[in-house]
Enzyme design. Structure first.
Site, PDB file in Angstrom:
ATOM      1  N   THR A 248      48.526  -2.131 -35.533  1.00 31.21           N
ATOM      2  CA  THR A 248      47.692  -1.783 -36.682  1.00 31.21           C
ATOM      3  C   THR A 248      46.253  -2.220 -36.403  1.00 31.21           C
ATOM      4  O   THR A 248      46.028  -3.214 -35.702  1.00 31.21           O
ATOM      5  CB  THR A 248      48.223  -2.414 -37.999  1.00 31.21           C
ATOM      6  OG1 THR A 248      47.259  -2.187 -39.030  1.00 31.21           O
ATOM      7  CG2 THR A 248      48.447  -3.905 -37.889  1.00 31.21           C
ATOM      8  N   SER A 301      37.256   0.695 -24.924  1.00 27.36           N
ATOM      9  CA  SER A 301      36.319   1.668 -24.351  1.00 27.36           C
ATOM     10  C   SER A 301      36.259   2.966 -25.150  1.00 27.36           C
ATOM     11  O   SER A 301      35.279   3.691 -25.076  1.00 27.36           O
ATOM     12  CB  SER A 301      36.738   1.977 -22.912  1.00 27.36           C
ATOM     13  OG  SER A 301      38.052   2.503 -22.913  1.00 27.36           O
ATOM     14  N   CYS A 303      36.894   2.999 -28.539  1.00 28.55           N
ATOM     15  CA  CYS A 303      36.829   2.645 -29.964  1.00 28.55           C
ATOM     16  C   CYS A 303      35.474   2.960 -30.571  1.00 28.55           C
ATOM     17  O   CYS A 303      34.443   2.710 -29.952  1.00 28.55           O
ATOM     18  CB  CYS A 303      37.030   1.147 -30.155  1.00 28.55           C
ATOM     19  SG  CYS A 303      38.554   0.540 -29.491  1.00 28.55           S
ATOM     20  N   ARG A 384      42.351   8.922 -24.512  1.00 29.13           N
ATOM     21  CA  ARG A 384      41.815   9.037 -25.871  1.00 29.13           C
ATOM     22  C   ARG A 384      42.215   7.846 -26.722  1.00 29.13           C
ATOM     23  O   ARG A 384      43.252   7.212 -26.511  1.00 29.13           O
ATOM     24  CB  ARG A 384      42.310  10.327 -26.531  1.00 29.13           C
ATOM     25  CG  ARG A 384      43.807  10.350 -26.794  1.00 29.13           C
ATOM     26  CD  ARG A 384      44.203  11.671 -27.420  1.00 29.13           C
ATOM     27  NE  ARG A 384      45.605  11.720 -27.767  1.00 29.13           N
ATOM     28  CZ  ARG A 384      46.220  12.810 -28.208  1.00 29.13           C
ATOM     29  NH1 ARG A 384      45.556  13.953 -28.328  1.00 29.13           N
ATOM     30  NH2 ARG A 384      47.495  12.784 -28.537  1.00 29.13           N
ATOM     31  N   ARG A 399      47.498   4.011 -38.376  1.00 26.65           N
ATOM     32  CA  ARG A 399      46.693   2.979 -37.695  1.00 26.65           C
ATOM     33  C   ARG A 399      45.232   3.088 -38.113  1.00 26.65           C
ATOM     34  O   ARG A 399      44.578   2.117 -38.398  1.00 26.65           O
ATOM     35  CB  ARG A 399      46.828   3.091 -36.176  1.00 26.65           C
ATOM     36  CG  ARG A 399      46.037   1.967 -35.483  1.00 26.65           C
ATOM     37  CD  ARG A 399      46.285   1.858 -33.991  1.00 26.65           C
ATOM     38  NE  ARG A 399      45.236   1.072 -33.382  1.00 26.65           N
ATOM     39  CZ  ARG A 399      45.391  -0.143 -32.852  1.00 26.65           C
ATOM     40  NH1 ARG A 399      46.564  -0.707 -32.833  1.00 26.65           N
ATOM     41  NH2 ARG A 399      44.373  -0.784 -32.340  1.00 26.65           N
ATOM     42  N   HIS A 467      24.902  -7.168 -11.613  1.00 29.04           N
ATOM     43  CA  HIS A 467      25.357  -5.903 -11.015  1.00 29.04           C
ATOM     44  C   HIS A 467      24.562  -5.650  -9.740  1.00 29.04           C
ATOM     45  O   HIS A 467      23.473  -6.201  -9.564  1.00 29.04           O
ATOM     46  CB  HIS A 467      25.146  -4.753 -12.007  1.00 29.04           C
ATOM     47  CG  HIS A 467      26.187  -4.714 -13.080  1.00 29.04           C
ATOM     48  ND1 HIS A 467      27.411  -4.111 -12.897  1.00 29.04           N
ATOM     49  CD2 HIS A 467      26.203  -5.216 -14.330  1.00 29.04           C
ATOM     50  CE1 HIS A 467      28.134  -4.236 -13.997  1.00 29.04           C
ATOM     51  NE2 HIS A 467      27.419  -4.915 -14.885  1.00 29.04           N
TER      52      HIS A 467
END
Ligand code: XMP
Length: 485
Positions: A248, A301, A303, A384, A399, A467
């Site tokens: 949830t 990633s 959301c 997805r 959800r 990086h």
């Protein structure tokens, strides 16, 4: 009243805001131990859990992750029966001793035997007469039987080799090898078949020494269920699932807490609940009797929860707040979402997580159920969010916000991630990075890392420096993809 909200406001940190301090070490990366706990009773040799998403975990992913030492959580964007079939497939994929042995009688026709073989996907049967073992029949015996309408008795091997039920695996291996046979029926004192050991299962077991197995030697698997779906949870337990994971977006909810108490009483396997992101939520969930906590509101990633609802806690802060609250009760914490590189795993564990849950990093593997596609000559797989329009339309409605029959407020996006090869290769790189990080910190175990990993806060210039910079990258290493934005 309003101004005060900002005078004592906390700063929240995520992966890119911090680095771990290198410390004096006597630990070499190859010596570190990365075993951990997913929940009160589920131990893993590799601290990785695959996310219950419909482009991440079905049978192939759950089998691969468990073989390499983690555990997969089968998603719930399907009917109870479909999910149960996947759980059964994972549980049946390997076992040291098969207990529900399918047998045939000497009078069974070969036509019937062939059809059972096909339907149940088995390659041979012990033959029993009045419960007693009298022979064995394998695919090979059938191949030479031709098409005429014979019965089992005419083609079975009659001097069947069997062993007592309490035989250990090493002895069984020796008998299989000495007799050059594939299947070893186990019998009780009355010569009744009570188990079966196959050469194939023994070889598979030796090939995957880190695998997460139950006491019967079967791979372990978890199943996701909605917070109110006790029936689904009970069915999953009946089908052999080892762990129930509540799925949830906001578990810190009065109705969910009440339902968790009921669910805890209604099932006997471990129950992990989430998602949450605060210490208060952890305390309230722990008081319902759950065995593990899933942490992460919006770091994933795919959301958009933080953007659409304005809610969330940067993941490193969320992990450490929850882990602090959970530590007095010894409840394991799963850091769920936002992991892009192996370094993020090291940081998540040092912040207090016991294991990490991965979506994006596994969605690009061969074993994920996503669709393969080529974009600009490069291979991708679909990925997805479970709160994306596509995922909501094909199933889950509880959800994320489904409002009315065809109205959604999506909290996730749909897209594609670069193809990454097999789960084995991805985990090898991720665990290599974790071991390297533990070496820098001087942590011999995950618990050591959790207790002693120290962070330094970095600035955006520090991140830029971290990086690769001032170079045009020509060779992409497998653990650092240029595609990352
Ligand atoms: P990563 O970063 O590994 O994250 O791809 C996977 C986790 O993201 C969560 N998840 C969502 N969160 N909207 C959200 O806000 C969504 O549509 C969505 N789908 C998945 C979930 O916790 C997963 O494990």
């Amino acid at each position: 009243m309003f101004k005060d909200k900002f005078t004592s406001i906390r700063e929240g940190y995520t992966f890119d805001d911090v680095l771990l301090l290198p410390a004096k070490t006597s630990v070499e990366p190859k010596e570190v131990e990365i075993f951990s706990k997913v929940s009160r009773n589920i131990n893993v040799r590799v601290p990785i859990v695959s996310s219950p998403m419909d482009t991440v975990t079905e049978a192939d992913m759950a089998i691969a992750i468990a073989r390499y030492g983690g555990i997969g959580i089968v998603h719930r964007n399907m009917t109870v029966n479909e999910q149960a079939r996947i759980v059964v497939k994972v549980k049946r994929s390997e076992s040291t001793i098969i207990r529900n042995v399918l047998t045939v009688s000497p009078e069974t026709s070969l036509v019937e035997v062939r059809s059972i073989m096909k339907a149940k996907n088995v390659s041979g049967f012990p033959v029993v007469s009045g419960e007693k073992l009298v022979g064995i029949l394998t695919k090979r015996d059938l191949e030479f039987a031709g098409k005429s309408s014979k019965v089992v008795n005419e083609v079975m091997v009659k001097d069947v080799v069997s062993a007592p039920d309490n035989i250990n695996i090493e002895d069984a291996r020796e008998i299989l090898y000495r007799n050059r046979i594939e299947k070893l029926p186990l019998v009780d004192k009355g010569n009744r078949v009570v188990g079966l050991i196959t050469a194939k299962d023994i070889v598979t077991r030796e090939k995957f020494p880190d695998a997460t197995r139950d006491s019967k030697g079967q791979l372990m698997v978890g199943a996701a269920v909605g917070p109110f779906d006790i029936e689904r949870a009970q069915t999953m337990e009946k089908m052999g699932a080892d762990l129930i994971v509540i799925d949830t977006a906001h578990a810190h909810n009065e109705n969910v807490l009440n339902s968790l108490k009921k669910m805890r009483k209604g099932i006997s396997i471990d129950l992990v609940a989430g998602n949450i992101a605060t210490a208060k939520a952890a305390e309230d969930l722990i008081s319902t009797g759950v065995d593990g906590l899933r942490v992460g509101i919006g770091p994933g990633s795919i959301c958009t929860t933080r953007i659409i609802a304005g809610i969330g806690v940067p993941q490193i802060t969320a992990i450490s707040d929850v882990a602090e609250a959970a530590s007095s009760e010894n409840i394991p914490v799963i850091a769920d979402g936002g992991i892009r590189y192996s370094g993020d795993i090291v940081k998540a564990l040092a912040a207090g997580a016991n294991v990490v849950m991965l979506g994006s990093l596994l969605a690009g593997t061969e074993e994920s159920p996503g669709v393969e596609m080529i974009i600009n000559g490069r291979k991708y797989k679909s990925y997805r969010g479970m709160g994306s329009i596509g995922a909501i339309q094909t199933g889950i409605s509880d959800r994320y916000g489904k409002i009315g029959a065809n109205k959604f407020v999506a909290e996730g996006v749909e897209g594609a991630v670069p193809y990454r090869g097999k789960v084995e290769e991805v985990l090898f790189q991720l665990m290599g990075g974790l071991k390297s990080g533990m070496g820098y910190v001087g942590a011999r175990t995950v618990q050591d890392l959790r207790e002693n990993g120290e962070f330094v806060k970095i600035t955006s210039s520090g991140l830029r420096e971290s990086h690769p910079h001032d170079i045009r990258i020509m060779m992409e290493p497998p653990n650092y993809q240029i595609y990352q934005t």
